[in-house]
Motif scaffolding. Structure first.
Motif, PDB file in Angstrom:
ATOM      1  N   ALA A 100     -18.828  28.273 -16.851  1.00  0.00           N
ATOM      2  CA  ALA A 100     -17.660  27.518 -17.155  1.00  0.00           C
ATOM      3  C   ALA A 100     -16.797  27.399 -15.847  1.00  0.00           C
ATOM      4  CB  ALA A 100     -16.702  28.032 -18.408  1.00  0.00           C
ATOM      5  N   GLY A 101     -17.456  28.027 -14.789  1.00  0.00           N
ATOM      6  CA  GLY A 101     -16.755  27.929 -13.466  1.00  0.00           C
ATOM      7  C   GLY A 101     -15.759  29.119 -13.125  1.00  0.00           C
ATOM      8  N   PHE A 102     -15.760  30.313 -14.059  1.00  0.00           N
ATOM      9  CA  PHE A 102     -14.796  31.111 -13.652  1.00  0.00           C
ATOM     10  C   PHE A 102     -15.122  32.285 -12.459  1.00  0.00           C
ATOM     11  CE2 PHE A 102     -13.359  30.306 -17.715  1.00  0.00           C
ATOM     12  CZ  PHE A 102     -11.942  30.725 -17.808  1.00  0.00           C
ATOM     13  N   ASN A 103     -14.557  32.351 -11.306  1.00  0.00           N
ATOM     14  CA  ASN A 103     -14.702  32.982 -10.280  1.00  0.00           C
ATOM     15  C   ASN A 103     -13.807  34.262 -10.281  1.00  0.00           C
ATOM     16  OD1 ASN A 103     -17.181  31.552  -8.790  1.00  0.00           O
ATOM     17  ND2 ASN A 103     -15.350  29.892  -8.829  1.00  0.00           N
ATOM     18  N   THR A 104     -13.990  35.340 -10.048  1.00  0.00           N
ATOM     19  CA  THR A 104     -13.260  36.319 -10.165  1.00  0.00           C
ATOM     20  C   THR A 104     -13.270  37.203  -8.700  1.00  0.00           C
ATOM     21  OG1 THR A 104     -14.482  38.112 -11.075  1.00  0.00           O
ATOM     22  CG2 THR A 104     -13.636  36.473 -12.565  1.00  0.00           C
ATOM     23  N   ASN A 105     -12.063  38.149  -8.654  1.00  0.00           N
ATOM     24  CA  ASN A 105     -12.343  39.414  -7.529  1.00  0.00           C
ATOM     25  C   ASN A 105     -13.379  40.192  -8.198  1.00  0.00           C
ATOM     26  OD1 ASN A 105     -11.282  40.829  -9.400  1.00  0.00           O
ATOM     27  ND2 ASN A 105      -9.307  40.918  -8.268  1.00  0.00           N
ATOM     28  N   SER A 106     -13.623  41.221  -7.440  1.00  0.00           N
ATOM     29  CA  SER A 106     -14.695  42.189  -7.566  1.00  0.00           C
ATOM     30  C   SER A 106     -14.378  43.520  -8.069  1.00  0.00           C
ATOM     31  CB  SER A 106     -15.489  42.368  -6.186  1.00  0.00           C
ATOM     32  OG  SER A 106     -16.238  41.214  -5.798  1.00  0.00           O
ATOM     33  N   ILE A 107     -13.259  43.433  -8.872  1.00  0.00           N
ATOM     34  CA  ILE A 107     -12.739  44.794  -9.618  1.00  0.00           C
ATOM     35  C   ILE A 107     -13.247  44.885 -10.916  1.00  0.00           C
ATOM     36  CG2 ILE A 107     -10.685  46.280 -10.299  1.00  0.00           C
ATOM     37  CD1 ILE A 107      -9.120  44.568  -8.177  1.00  0.00           C
ATOM     38  N   TYR A 108     -14.517  45.437 -10.765  1.00  0.00           N
ATOM     39  CA  TYR A 108     -15.404  45.602 -12.100  1.00  0.00           C
ATOM     40  C   TYR A 108     -14.645  46.239 -13.278  1.00  0.00           C
ATOM     41  CZ  TYR A 108     -18.992  44.472  -9.016  1.00  0.00           C
ATOM     42  OH  TYR A 108     -19.959  43.763  -7.776  1.00  0.00           O
ATOM     43  N   THR A 109     -14.697  45.752 -14.331  1.00  0.00           N
ATOM     44  CA  THR A 109     -13.930  45.919 -15.781  1.00  0.00           C
ATOM     45  C   THR A 109     -12.350  45.722 -15.869  1.00  0.00           C
ATOM     46  OG1 THR A 109     -13.343  48.454 -15.336  1.00  0.00           O
ATOM     47  CG2 THR A 109     -15.543  47.955 -16.061  1.00  0.00           C
ATOM     48  N   ALA A 110     -11.964  45.120 -14.467  1.00  0.00           N
ATOM     49  CA  ALA A 110     -10.511  44.693 -14.746  1.00  0.00           C
ATOM     50  C   ALA A 110     -10.463  43.736 -13.528  1.00  0.00           C
ATOM     51  CB  ALA A 110      -9.453  45.820 -14.418  1.00  0.00           C
ATOM     52  N   ALA A 111     -11.240  42.687 -13.537  1.00  0.00           N
ATOM     53  CA  ALA A 111     -11.151  41.538 -12.510  1.00  0.00           C
ATOM     54  C   ALA A 111      -9.966  40.600 -12.981  1.00  0.00           C
ATOM     55  CB  ALA A 111     -12.433  41.023 -12.766  1.00  0.00           C
ATOM     56  N   ARG A 112      -9.744  39.949 -11.755  1.00  0.00           N
ATOM     57  CA  ARG A 112      -8.619  38.853 -11.869  1.00  0.00           C
ATOM     58  C   ARG A 112      -9.335  37.615 -11.373  1.00  0.00           C
ATOM     59  NH1 ARG A 112      -3.167  40.136 -13.371  1.00  0.00           N
ATOM     60  NH2 ARG A 112      -3.199  42.535 -13.542  1.00  0.00           N
ATOM     61  N   ILE A 113      -8.717  36.611 -12.122  1.00  0.00           N
ATOM     62  CA  ILE A 113      -9.404  35.240 -11.849  1.00  0.00           C
ATOM     63  C   ILE A 113      -8.949  34.599 -10.669  1.00  0.00           C
ATOM     64  CG2 ILE A 113      -9.625  32.951 -12.857  1.00  0.00           C
ATOM     65  CD1 ILE A 113      -9.002  33.988 -15.598  1.00  0.00           C
ATOM     66  N   LYS A 114      -9.684  34.270  -9.703  1.00  0.00           N
ATOM     67  CA  LYS A 114      -9.463  33.697  -8.358  1.00  0.00           C
ATOM     68  C   LYS A 114      -9.210  32.162  -8.715  1.00  0.00           C
ATOM     69  CE  LYS A 114     -11.377  35.037  -4.735  1.00  0.00           C
ATOM     70  NZ  LYS A 114     -12.801  35.550  -3.726  1.00  0.00           N
ATOM     71  N   ASN A 115     -10.127  31.579  -9.344  1.00  0.00           N
ATOM     72  CA  ASN A 115     -10.098  30.184  -9.603  1.00  0.00           C
ATOM     73  C   ASN A 115     -11.254  29.694 -10.668  1.00  0.00           C
ATOM     74  OD1 ASN A 115     -12.693  29.236  -8.301  1.00  0.00           O
ATOM     75  ND2 ASN A 115     -11.709  30.116  -6.294  1.00  0.00           N
ATOM     76  N   ILE A 116     -11.177  28.655 -11.117  1.00  0.00           N
ATOM     77  CA  ILE A 116     -12.198  27.961 -11.912  1.00  0.00           C
ATOM     78  C   ILE A 116     -12.423  26.759 -11.354  1.00  0.00           C
ATOM     79  CG2 ILE A 116     -12.534  27.216 -14.536  1.00  0.00           C
ATOM     80  CD1 ILE A 116     -10.242  28.741 -15.362  1.00  0.00           C
ATOM     81  N   LYS A 117     -13.729  26.376 -11.350  1.00  0.00           N
ATOM     82  CA  LYS A 117     -14.429  25.254 -10.976  1.00  0.00           C
ATOM     83  C   LYS A 117     -14.713  24.472 -12.250  1.00  0.00           C
ATOM     84  CE  LYS A 117     -16.083  27.102  -6.686  1.00  0.00           C
ATOM     85  NZ  LYS A 117     -17.149  27.220  -5.658  1.00  0.00           N
ATOM     86  N   PRO A 118     -13.983  23.606 -12.508  1.00  0.00           N
ATOM     87  CA  PRO A 118     -13.894  22.990 -13.832  1.00  0.00           C
ATOM     88  C   PRO A 118     -15.128  21.667 -13.851  1.00  0.00           C
ATOM     89  CG  PRO A 118     -12.167  21.808 -12.557  1.00  0.00           C
ATOM     90  CD  PRO A 118     -12.816  22.736 -11.759  1.00  0.00           C
ATOM     91  N   ASN A 119     -15.926  21.655 -12.924  1.00  0.00           N
ATOM     92  CA  ASN A 119     -16.856  20.305 -13.064  1.00  0.00           C
ATOM     93  C   ASN A 119     -17.800  20.625 -14.275  1.00  0.00           C
ATOM     94  OD1 ASN A 119     -16.252  21.720 -10.275  1.00  0.00           O
ATOM     95  ND2 ASN A 119     -17.374  19.712  -9.805  1.00  0.00           N
ATOM     96  N   ARG A 120     -18.275  21.785 -14.695  1.00  0.00           N
ATOM     97  CA  ARG A 120     -19.195  21.890 -15.861  1.00  0.00           C
ATOM     98  C   ARG A 120     -18.333  21.361 -16.843  1.00  0.00           C
ATOM     99  NH1 ARG A 120     -24.239  24.261 -17.375  1.00  0.00           N
ATOM    100  NH2 ARG A 120     -24.777  23.449 -19.423  1.00  0.00           N
ATOM    101  N   LEU A 121     -17.237  21.772 -16.954  1.00  0.00           N
ATOM    102  CA  LEU A 121     -16.368  21.825 -18.199  1.00  0.00           C
ATOM    103  C   LEU A 121     -16.164  20.351 -18.502  1.00  0.00           C
ATOM    104  CD1 LEU A 121     -13.931  24.682 -18.157  1.00  0.00           C
ATOM    105  CD2 LEU A 121     -15.456  24.527 -19.801  1.00  0.00           C
ATOM    106  N   GLN A 122     -15.650  19.645 -17.525  1.00  0.00           N
ATOM    107  CA  GLN A 122     -15.226  18.168 -17.499  1.00  0.00           C
ATOM    108  C   GLN A 122     -16.543  17.446 -17.621  1.00  0.00           C
ATOM    109  OE1 GLN A 122     -13.588  18.163 -13.411  1.00  0.00           O
ATOM    110  NE2 GLN A 122     -11.539  18.415 -14.212  1.00  0.00           N
ATOM    111  N   ALA A 123     -17.480  17.851 -17.219  1.00  0.00           N
ATOM    112  CA  ALA A 123     -18.712  16.824 -17.699  1.00  0.00           C
ATOM    113  C   ALA A 123     -18.977  16.929 -19.176  1.00  0.00           C
ATOM    114  CB  ALA A 123     -19.844  17.482 -16.617  1.00  0.00           C
ATOM    115  N   GLU A 124     -19.013  18.095 -19.428  1.00  0.00           N
ATOM    116  CA  GLU A 124     -19.382  18.285 -21.088  1.00  0.00           C
ATOM    117  C   GLU A 124     -18.510  17.730 -21.846  1.00  0.00           C
ATOM    118  OE1 GLU A 124     -22.073  19.391 -22.028  1.00  0.00           O
ATOM    119  OE2 GLU A 124     -22.858  20.376 -19.958  1.00  0.00           O
TER     120      GLU A 124
END
Length: 400
Positions: A100-124
């Protein structure tokens, strides 16, 4: 009609019957002409069960491997819900967080969302598919799966709503909305028709378990209107939005939080910069400090008392013992934080005294006090938490 994002928690999809119930809610929304994106949590106690399985093998497992394991819970949920929607005859596709395009930082088990690339969501969505997305998860720059921490599915839903500029984000739970207190434990708790972002954020941060505080922060930042409602009882819920109030002060809720540890540093040498040194050391270890109380100096020493999460209490003590000498460090995990929340407290005298009177009449001792423009919190013995909430709630929100 519009784009609706709907989020369903673990209890809403706990078994086959409830999964089919959610499928009907989703498809009813779709039949009204809306595009629908659904965010789902792991079923029931699945996440806790997975953690227990991990602890049986290795209680000190790497957090990366924990994320590999925990993302499985949502994968099960989205697949089953997609199958249920398919059975009802509607077009549907399920997507994991990274799909679904969720890109996060690398803090495992407590990650923060950096951005969402919505291409697949929008296409569906353009194909008129109902899109079922695994909440609570994403992927980092190393292509590793990550999880967003407890309550992360709420955050996932709000992030999608913000990215896609959805018309509404509905958070379905096992309660009918946001109440003035936990209706299962406090007699006379009332459901609110609406509440501001700031009030909801305070309630979420102070122990109310209806919404995750990170999701409320994000909703406020991006202007996402939230509705909290029941997946089991089709009645109007509570709207969370920016509401302009006049000068009236209204207590919106009374909460308790037992995930609290009280750390006391007694007889600390009163030297310049010591407070900075203490709290910078804790911050470096990602330990969040809440209420802080410092005594007046006496005989060259002072006391500093503060609260952290119960899990971080022993860790904080270990850190402090590593560099503080000639003082006593004590950690008390048998405490709770009880709070009232409502806009306009600052300009309405007597609010604090009314709360303290209710606790006094119930013979409950206060150990610490913290205030802000819209909340008052006290630290008390954990064994008194439920009595305290009931007493304070009755003082401000009497039974009709």
């Amino acid at each position: 009609m519009g784009l609706i994002v709907q989020k369903f928690g673990g209890s809403s999809v706990a078994n086959a019957e409830r999964v089919m119930n959610v499928a009907r809610i989703v498809t009813d929304t779709y039949k009204q002409g809306n595009d629908v994106v659904v965010v789902v949590s792991a079923q029931g106690d699945t996440t806790d069960d997975l953690i227990e399985k991990a602890n049986e093998i290795n209680p000190k497992a790497a957090k990366r491997e924990m994320d590999q394991l925990l993302t499985a819970g949502e994968q099960i949920s989205i697949s089953l819900l997609a199958m249920a929607i398919e059975k009802l005859g509607f077009p549907v596709i399920s997507l994991l967080g990274w799909q679904a395009g969720f890109n996060t930082n690398s803090i495992y088990t407590a990650a923060r969302i950096k951005n969402i690339k919505p291409n697949r969501l929008q296409a569906e969505i353009a194909k008129r598919n109902i899109v079922v997305v695994a909440g609570f998860q994403g992927i980092n720059r190393y292509d590793d799966l990550t999880t967003l921490g407890r309550g992360g599915s709420d955050t996932s839903a709000v992030a999608i709503a913000a990215t896609l500029k959805a018309d509404k984000c509905q958070i379905f739970t096992d309660v009918e909305g946001v109440y003035t207190a936990d209706p299962r434990k406090v007699e006379g708790a009332k459901k609110l028709k609406e509440i501001t972002y700031d009030e909801m954020l305070e309630l979420a941060t102070l122990g109310a378990q209806v919404l995750n505080n990170r999701s409320v922060e994000m909703a406020k930042k991006y202007g996402v209107e939230l509705e909290v409602l029941s997946s089991l009882n089709p009645v109007p819920g509570t709207i969370v939005k920016e509401v302009t109030k006049m000068e009236k002060m209204l207590i919106r809720g009374v909460t308790k939080d037992k995930d609290v540890a009280l750390v006391s540093i007694l007889g600390l040498q009163d030297t310049p910069g010591i407070a900075f040194k203490i709290f910078s050391k804790l911050s470096a270890k990602n330990i969040n400090v809440d209420i802080i109380l410092q005594s007046f100096g006496r005989d060259g020493t002072k006391d500093i008392v503060f609260t952290v999460s119960k899990e971080n209490g022993p860790i904080a003590v270990e850190i402090l013992e590593g560099f503080l000498d000639n003082c006593k460090i004590v950690c008390n995990t048998e405490v709770a934080k009880v709070s009232i929340v409502g806009a306009g407290m600052e300009t309405h005298p007597g609010t604090a005294s009314k709360m303290f009177e209710a606790l006094y009449e119930s013979n409950i001792n206060i150990q610490m006090i913290s205030t802000s423009e819209i909340k008052i919190s006290v630290i008390i013995d954990a064994e008194n938490a439920d009595r305290a909430v009931s007493a304070v709630h009755k003082a401000f929100i009497p039974n009709d």
